[in-house]
Design an enzyme around this catalytic site. Structure first.
Site, short mmCIF file in Angstrom:
data_model
loop_
_atom_site.label_atom_id
_atom_site.label_comp_id
_atom_site.label_asym_id
_atom_site.label_seq_id
_atom_site.Cartn_x
_atom_site.Cartn_y
_atom_site.Cartn_z
N GLY A 1 34.15 -12.41 -19.03
CA GLY A 1 35.12 -11.86 -19.95
C GLY A 1 36.20 -12.88 -20.27
O GLY A 1 36.69 -13.58 -19.39
N ASP B 1 41.64 -10.14 -14.08
CA ASP B 1 41.63 -9.22 -12.95
C ASP B 1 42.39 -9.76 -11.75
O ASP B 1 42.72 -9.02 -10.83
CB ASP B 1 40.20 -8.88 -12.53
N MET C 1 42.72 -2.27 -17.49
CA MET C 1 41.52 -2.86 -16.91
C MET C 1 41.69 -3.10 -15.42
O MET C 1 42.80 -3.24 -14.92
CB MET C 1 41.17 -4.18 -17.61
N GLY C 2 40.56 -3.17 -14.73
CA GLY C 2 40.55 -3.42 -13.29
C GLY C 2 39.51 -2.56 -12.62
O GLY C 2 39.72 -1.37 -12.39
N ARG C 3 38.34 -3.17 -12.31
CA ARG C 3 37.24 -2.40 -11.74
C ARG C 3 37.48 -2.08 -10.26
O ARG C 3 37.40 -0.94 -9.83
CB ARG C 3 35.93 -3.18 -11.90
N GLU D 1 41.15 1.51 -14.64
CA GLU D 1 39.85 2.04 -15.04
C GLU D 1 38.91 2.25 -13.85
O GLU D 1 38.00 3.06 -13.90
CB GLU D 1 39.16 1.08 -16.02
N LEU E 1 42.44 -5.28 -25.86
CA LEU E 1 43.74 -5.80 -26.27
C LEU E 1 44.44 -6.52 -25.12
O LEU E 1 45.22 -7.46 -25.35
CB LEU E 1 44.62 -4.65 -26.76
N GLN E 2 44.15 -6.13 -23.89
CA GLN E 2 44.80 -6.73 -22.73
C GLN E 2 44.45 -8.20 -22.56
O GLN E 2 45.25 -8.98 -22.06
CB GLN E 2 44.40 -5.98 -21.45
N ARG E 3 43.23 -8.55 -22.94
CA ARG E 3 42.77 -9.91 -22.64
C ARG E 3 42.76 -10.85 -23.84
O ARG E 3 42.40 -12.01 -23.69
CB ARG E 3 41.38 -9.87 -22.01
#
Length: 414
Positions: free
Chosen positions: A18, A148, A192-194, A248, A301-303
């Site tokens: 990503g 991340d 975001m953040g798995r 997320e 949009l975050q990245r």
């Protein structure tokens, strides 16, 4: 480690996974430094990461206009093209590695730099091991990238700070918007953040300015729907509004994702494609509390928010690429460039080398002691850690009121 005899040959830089708003700053650090090196004869950009090597799609960076290349510093996403391709363990299947070696020999590639996150460092490590095994001298380096912020060893990762700054800024703006009416509202924002909650935690920076979330939920601790509803209800009754930041990847005690989109598929590395969490939680709050509620998913949009990038992040990203080339030319290999920082007297950051064997496939999570005991916010320790990283504004150029991003000629080698 320093070799007396310089290793002369070409270099390849590839980007994987990503993208981020500063990944090209790291790549530019590699490209510019490699082009200026006496022992690197030519610099190639792998089109779409390791797939560009396997498919013999190498762009000649020497053919690019230096002034145009400089725009990479402020251009988001992966200018060379990215991929999500997991190569096998070389001891189990060396097909890809034989092809990589063939390409390296064809172009006399003696330096390989891979710009990416956890999985990219794994790829880098496997290639390094294989080249050593077959006796082909090629210095292999990982250049870190991941919003991340979960790469092992390094204090933080290039790309994280700019995404964190965008998230904090967005929360300050959304906070104002969500409180404008005379009737209360619950606003749930999905970040975001798995498996690691660094990005979501960054929303706390906005709270420090009085315009941030009331509640923050990270994947480092188990999520309980009943407690979530109770937390929202308490804040709503106290303030008449409630702003929530949620990762997320929040999950229940059994490990299953709360996200309703958890079964939508996987990427090339088998990671679940997440999303839809904010909408699901908004529906739960609406049904259980009967209040006005809105779910927002920041998504890509975050990245890619180069307009909101951190100058500190841009500078450190460039330096990480530069340091990789300098270390490789000096004789190092099988390493990743990372950061070691001192926050005791201001903020100082220096580059340091980490063994790829130790970095690959390990995830760094938000320390549990930086999460409040009730699991609904972060402590001052996180604020102290993150605040220096987002400082400074981007020097992004504008033309006709819009950003001027890099446009590569992409001359391919034959």
């Amino acid at each position: 480690m320093t070799n007396q005899k310089p290793l002369v040959g070409a270099a390849i830089i590839g980007q994987s996974g990503g993208p981020s708003s500063v990944i090209n700053a790291s790549a530019y650090g590699v490209i510019k430094t490699a082009l200026e090196s006496d022992c690197i004869t030519r610099v190639y950009g792998a089109n779409h990461g390791i797939m560009g090597v396997l498919n013999d799609r190498l762009m000649i960076m020497d053919e690019e206009d230096p002034k145009e290349l400089e725009l990479m510093l402020h251009t988001p996403s992966s200018a060379l093209g990215s991929c999500r391709y997991k190569i096998a363990d070389p001891d189990a299947d060396d097909t890809d590695y034989k092809r990589i070696l063939e390409i390296f020999q064809k172009y006399n590639v003696r330096y390989f730099f891979y710009n990416g996150g956890n999985d990219s460092m794994d790829t880098c490590n496997k290639i390094s091991r294989y080249m050593k095994k077959v006796g082909y001298e090629c210095r292999v380096f990982g250049v870190p990238k991941t919003i991340d912020n979960d790469l092992f060893g390094t204090d933080h990762c290039p790309g994280f700070a700019s995404a964190a700054k965008y998230i904090a800024t967005s929360f300050m703006e959304v906070s104002r918007d969500s409180k404008v009416y005379d009737k209360g509202m619950v606003t749930i924002v999905e970040c975001m953040g798995r498996h690691a909650g660094w990005l979501t935690a960054a929303a706390a920076l906005a709270a420090e300015k009085g315009d941030g979330p009331d509640l923050i939920y990270l994947p480092e601790v188990n999520f309980t729907m009943e407690q979530f509803v109770s937390d929202v209800e308490r804040v709503y009754k106290e303030k008449g509004n409630c702003l929530v930041a949620v990762s997320e990847g929040v999950h229940y005690a059994d490990g299953s994702f709360v996200s309703e989109a958890k079964t939508s598929g996987t990427d090339g590395f088998g990671h679940a494609q997440l999303g839809g969490l904010a909408a699901r939680l908004a529906n739960v709050i609406k049904e259980d509390l009967g209040v006005k509620v809105r779910g927002i998913e920041l998504s890509l949009l975050q990245r890619c928010a180069a307009h909101c990038a951190s100058a500190t992040d841009i500078d450190e990203s460039f330096r990480s690429g530069k340091a990789a080339v300098e270390a490789a030319v000096a004789g190092e290999t099988g390493k990743m460039v990372g950061f070691v920082c001192d926050r005791e007297n201001g903020y100082e950051c220096r580059c340091e080398l980490f063994d790829l064997e130790k970095v690959a496939n390990f995830e760094k999570k938000v320390p549990l002691e930086w999460i409040t005991p009730d699991g609904s916010n972060v402590t001052a320790d996180f604020i102290q850690y993150c605040s220096p990283l987002i400082r400074g504004e981007t020097a992004l150029r504008y033309e006709d009121g819009l950003p001027r991003f890099v446009h590569l000629k992409k001359v391919f080698a034959e």
